[in-house]
Design a protein around this motif. Structure first.
Motif, PDB file in Angstrom:
ATOM      1  N   PRO A  21       0.626  -1.307   0.068  1.00 41.18           N
ATOM      2  CA  PRO A  21      -0.010  -0.086  -0.083  1.00 41.18           C
ATOM      3  C   PRO A  21       0.882   1.192   0.100  1.00 41.18           C
ATOM      4  O   PRO A  21       0.594   2.239  -0.553  1.00 41.18           O
ATOM      5  N   SER A  22       2.065   1.327   0.711  1.00 38.32           N
ATOM      6  CA  SER A  22       2.959   2.526   0.539  1.00 38.32           C
ATOM      7  C   SER A  22       3.192   2.709  -0.819  1.00 38.32           C
ATOM      8  O   SER A  22       3.411   4.154  -1.111  1.00 38.32           O
ATOM      9  N   LYS A  23       3.398   2.077  -1.829  1.00 41.29           N
ATOM     10  CA  LYS A  23       3.655   2.461  -2.975  1.00 41.29           C
ATOM     11  C   LYS A  23       2.303   2.064  -4.077  1.00 41.29           C
ATOM     12  O   LYS A  23       2.405   1.839  -5.106  1.00 41.29           O
ATOM     13  N   LEU A  24       1.234   2.165  -3.418  1.00 40.88           N
ATOM     14  CA  LEU A  24      -0.114   2.217  -4.044  1.00 40.88           C
ATOM     15  C   LEU A  24      -0.165   0.798  -4.826  1.00 40.88           C
ATOM     16  O   LEU A  24      -0.701   0.570  -5.884  1.00 40.88           O
ATOM     17  N   ASN A  25       0.296  -0.235  -4.119  1.00 36.57           N
ATOM     18  CA  ASN A  25       0.536  -1.621  -4.866  1.00 36.57           C
ATOM     19  C   ASN A  25       1.113  -1.656  -6.184  1.00 36.57           C
ATOM     20  O   ASN A  25       0.672  -2.425  -6.805  1.00 36.57           O
ATOM     21  N   GLU A  58      -7.180   1.495   0.985  1.00 30.15           N
ATOM     22  CA  GLU A  58      -8.673   1.960   0.242  1.00 30.15           C
ATOM     23  C   GLU A  58      -8.058   2.826  -0.576  1.00 30.15           C
ATOM     24  O   GLU A  58      -9.165   3.545  -1.295  1.00 30.15           O
ATOM     25  N   LYS A  59      -7.036   2.860  -1.333  1.00 25.69           N
ATOM     26  CA  LYS A  59      -6.772   4.155  -2.173  1.00 25.69           C
ATOM     27  C   LYS A  59      -6.373   3.136  -3.496  1.00 25.69           C
ATOM     28  O   LYS A  59      -6.805   3.903  -4.540  1.00 25.69           O
ATOM     29  N   ALA A  60      -5.901   2.197  -3.558  1.00 21.29           N
ATOM     30  CA  ALA A  60      -5.349   1.769  -4.781  1.00 21.29           C
ATOM     31  C   ALA A  60      -5.588   0.112  -5.102  1.00 21.29           C
ATOM     32  O   ALA A  60      -5.681  -0.593  -4.211  1.00 21.29           O
ATOM     33  N   VAL A  62      -4.165  -1.245  -8.149  1.00 18.97           N
ATOM     34  CA  VAL A  62      -2.595  -1.178  -8.479  1.00 18.97           C
ATOM     35  C   VAL A  62      -2.390   0.028  -9.113  1.00 18.97           C
ATOM     36  O   VAL A  62      -3.008   0.237 -10.462  1.00 18.97           O
ATOM     37  N   ALA A  63      -1.555   0.899  -8.892  1.00 18.72           N
ATOM     38  CA  ALA A  63      -1.351   2.070  -9.555  1.00 18.72           C
ATOM     39  C   ALA A  63       0.015   1.938 -10.722  1.00 18.72           C
ATOM     40  O   ALA A  63       0.488   2.745 -11.215  1.00 18.72           O
ATOM     41  N   GLY A  64      -0.010   0.767 -10.977  1.00 21.04           N
ATOM     42  CA  GLY A  64       0.791   0.504 -12.385  1.00 21.04           C
ATOM     43  C   GLY A  64       2.103  -0.368 -12.213  1.00 21.04           C
ATOM     44  O   GLY A  64       2.134  -0.771 -11.050  1.00 21.04           O
ATOM     45  N   ALA A  65       2.735  -0.517 -13.131  1.00 20.99           N
ATOM     46  CA  ALA A  65       3.976  -1.319 -13.288  1.00 20.99           C
ATOM     47  C   ALA A  65       4.811  -0.127 -12.280  1.00 20.99           C
ATOM     48  O   ALA A  65       4.712   1.083 -12.122  1.00 20.99           O
ATOM     49  N   ASP A  66       5.965  -0.714 -11.521  1.00 21.51           N
ATOM     50  CA  ASP A  66       6.714   0.105 -10.768  1.00 21.51           C
ATOM     51  C   ASP A  66       7.617   1.183 -11.403  1.00 21.51           C
ATOM     52  O   ASP A  66       8.869   0.435 -11.982  1.00 21.51           O
ATOM     53  N   ILE A  67       7.431   1.938 -11.729  1.00 21.44           N
ATOM     54  CA  ILE A  67       8.208   3.011 -12.612  1.00 21.44           C
ATOM     55  C   ILE A  67       9.807   3.126 -12.237  1.00 21.44           C
ATOM     56  O   ILE A  67      10.591   3.154 -12.972  1.00 21.44           O
ATOM     57  N   SER A  68       9.999   3.012 -10.753  1.00 21.08           N
ATOM     58  CA  SER A  68      11.137   3.143 -10.368  1.00 21.08           C
ATOM     59  C   SER A  68      12.136   2.249 -10.839  1.00 21.08           C
ATOM     60  O   SER A  68      13.269   2.053 -11.025  1.00 21.08           O
ATOM     61  N   GLU A  69      11.738   0.796 -11.328  1.00 22.95           N
ATOM     62  CA  GLU A  69      12.401  -0.277 -11.708  1.00 22.95           C
ATOM     63  C   GLU A  69      12.957  -0.121 -13.073  1.00 22.95           C
ATOM     64  O   GLU A  69      13.875  -0.807 -13.411  1.00 22.95           O
ATOM     65  N   PHE A  70      12.010   0.594 -13.938  1.00 25.12           N
ATOM     66  CA  PHE A  70      12.336   0.471 -15.312  1.00 25.12           C
ATOM     67  C   PHE A  70      12.845   1.853 -15.906  1.00 25.12           C
ATOM     68  O   PHE A  70      13.052   1.825 -17.216  1.00 25.12           O
ATOM     69  N   ALA A  71      12.976   2.741 -15.362  1.00 21.42           N
ATOM     70  CA  ALA A  71      13.273   4.123 -15.655  1.00 21.42           C
ATOM     71  C   ALA A  71      14.463   4.264 -16.411  1.00 21.42           C
ATOM     72  O   ALA A  71      14.635   5.080 -17.356  1.00 21.42           O
ATOM     73  N   GLY A 106      -9.983   1.045  -6.089  1.00 24.16           N
ATOM     74  CA  GLY A 106      -9.406   2.299  -5.974  1.00 24.16           C
ATOM     75  C   GLY A 106      -8.595   2.676  -7.424  1.00 24.16           C
ATOM     76  O   GLY A 106      -8.923   2.074  -8.182  1.00 24.16           O
ATOM     77  N   PHE A 107      -7.366   3.174  -7.590  1.00 24.96           N
ATOM     78  CA  PHE A 107      -6.629   3.341  -8.628  1.00 24.96           C
ATOM     79  C   PHE A 107      -6.243   2.081  -9.467  1.00 24.96           C
ATOM     80  O   PHE A 107      -5.739   1.248  -8.699  1.00 24.96           O
ATOM     81  N   ALA A 108      -6.708   1.987 -10.581  1.00 23.51           N
ATOM     82  CA  ALA A 108      -6.257   0.800 -11.497  1.00 23.51           C
ATOM     83  C   ALA A 108      -5.747   1.481 -12.781  1.00 23.51           C
ATOM     84  O   ALA A 108      -6.240   1.799 -13.700  1.00 23.51           O
ATOM     85  N   LEU A 109      -4.230   1.867 -12.659  1.00 24.35           N
ATOM     86  CA  LEU A 109      -3.561   2.740 -13.709  1.00 24.35           C
ATOM     87  C   LEU A 109      -2.683   1.584 -14.548  1.00 24.35           C
ATOM     88  O   LEU A 109      -2.110   0.672 -13.600  1.00 24.35           O
ATOM     89  N   GLY A 110      -2.211   1.881 -15.590  1.00 24.65           N
ATOM     90  CA  GLY A 110      -1.210   1.154 -16.486  1.00 24.65           C
ATOM     91  C   GLY A 110      -1.287  -0.064 -16.201  1.00 24.65           C
ATOM     92  O   GLY A 110      -2.363  -0.966 -16.362  1.00 24.65           O
ATOM     93  N   GLY A 111      -0.354  -0.861 -15.474  1.00 28.46           N
ATOM     94  CA  GLY A 111      -0.326  -2.207 -15.283  1.00 28.46           C
ATOM     95  C   GLY A 111      -1.473  -2.764 -14.436  1.00 28.46           C
ATOM     96  O   GLY A 111      -1.821  -3.750 -14.391  1.00 28.46           O
ATOM     97  N   GLY A 166      -5.807   9.834 -19.493  1.00 28.69           N
ATOM     98  CA  GLY A 166      -6.566  10.300 -18.481  1.00 28.69           C
ATOM     99  C   GLY A 166      -7.196   9.081 -17.708  1.00 28.69           C
ATOM    100  O   GLY A 166      -6.806   7.910 -18.077  1.00 28.69           O
ATOM    101  N   MET A 167      -7.961   9.546 -16.693  1.00 27.11           N
ATOM    102  CA  MET A 167      -8.474   8.560 -15.729  1.00 27.11           C
ATOM    103  C   MET A 167      -9.955   8.701 -16.016  1.00 27.11           C
ATOM    104  O   MET A 167     -10.629   9.685 -16.206  1.00 27.11           O
ATOM    105  N   ILE A 168     -10.730   7.542 -15.855  1.00 23.68           N
ATOM    106  CA  ILE A 168     -12.350   7.655 -15.947  1.00 23.68           C
ATOM    107  C   ILE A 168     -12.720   7.333 -14.660  1.00 23.68           C
ATOM    108  O   ILE A 168     -11.995   6.197 -13.981  1.00 23.68           O
TER     109      ILE A 168
END
Ligand code: COA
Length: 259
Positions: A21-25, A58-60, A62-71, A106-111, A166-168
């Motif tokens: 949860p600290s990384k929005l999963n 309660e927030k996410a 999954v907020a996507g693939a972990d951007i920090s890993e593939f930057a 909650g957020f379901a973004l990208g991955g 964008g998000m819906i």
């Protein structure tokens, strides 16, 4: 047993919860590997009739693939990231014979949206937000998003979502047919469990065959109508079919052996 996910089993339902949860999963490499193992184990477990996947907190979802890993990835590494992810998780989930319901909390973004779209269907809480924001990072969806989003919502809507990044919200997702039901966060897992329990009373063998036949429509070079005929025929050789038809004729509820 796992660092980033939780699993629980109750009355034929295995629930897999992504738990960062600290990384929005966000899905890092280890989480993808753990999810692969958990889905594979649940799919092979005869006692698991349905799998629910959700996110902790309660927030996410999954907020996507972990951007920090593939930057800092190269072209080759980028290609491998997508290929490996699809093999281990996204295509893997879509092709499981055990039904998978995504409970989007909650957020379901990208991955995250790509994982929800790999599930066989989706339910959402009213705080859910969905999108494929990859082009805002200079990349495109790489876990099946460019294929599954148009399949689910139509090409024009998918193009708009992908291009605007964008998000819906949950109601628009319902309107688009991206999710089947929207309820409050408190009602989300109970709803997913209610649907799972209804599914689990049916023949798991027939359900696995139906998943394969429906998926065949979206596979290159495969004739879905032919797959349906083959799978339909195969059902006649199963114990579930004997039990289902016998129970009907004897005016009782079927008790499927799942074979
Ligand atoms: N990869 C890695 N870390 C992520 C992440 C992702 N996809 N999404 C969220 N996080 C991390 C944040 O970096 C932050 O970590 P920190 O506390 O160590 O700084 C933590 O999760 C909380 O996120 P934060 O951005 O502070 O929450 P917010 O409520 O302000 O914003 C979002 C929520 C979802 C709008 C925002 O996190 C976001 O845009 N995430 C990226 C979404 C994305 O582009 N996904 C596609 C990836 S291909």
């Amino acid at each position: 047993m796992y660092n980033n996910i939780l699993t629980a089993h109750n009355s034929g339902i295995t629930t897999i919860t992504i738990n960062r949860p600290s990384k929005l999963n966000a899905l890092n490499k280890e989480t993808i590997q753990e999810l692969h193992k958990a889905f594979d184990t649940a799919n092979k477990d005869a006692a698991t009739k349905v799998i629910i996947v959700t996110g902790s907190g309660e927030k996410a979802f999954v907020a996507g693939a972990d951007i920090s890993e593939f930057a800092n990835f190269s072209v080759d590494q980028g290609g491998q990231l997508a290929a490996k992810g699809q093999e281990l998780l996204f295509d893997f989930v879509a092709n499981l014979s055990t039904p998978v319901i995504a409970a989007v909390n909650g957020f379901a973004l990208g991955g995250g949206l790509e994982l929800a779209m790999s599930a066989h269907f989706r339910v959402a809480s009213d705080n859910a937000k969905m999108g494929l924001p990859e082009v805002s990072l200079g990349v495109i969806p790489g876990y099946g998003g460019t294929q599954r989003l148009p399949q689910l919502v139509g090409k024009g809507r998918a193009m708009e979502m992908i291009m605007t990044a964008g998000m819906i919200d949950a109601n628009q997702a319902l309107n688009y047919g991206l999710v089947n039901h929207v309820v409050t966060l408190e009602e989300l897992l109970p709803l997913a469990e209610k649907l799972a329990s209804k599914i689990s009373r049916n023949s798991s063998v027939a359900i696995g065959a139906a998943i394969q036949a429906v998926n065949a429509a979206y596979e290159d070079g495969v004739n879905g109508f032919k797959t349906e005929i083959t799978e339909f025929g195969n059902c006649f050789g199963t114990e579930d079919f004997k039990e289902g038809t016998t129970a009907f004729l004897e005016k009782r509820k079927a008790n499927f052996p799942g074979k």
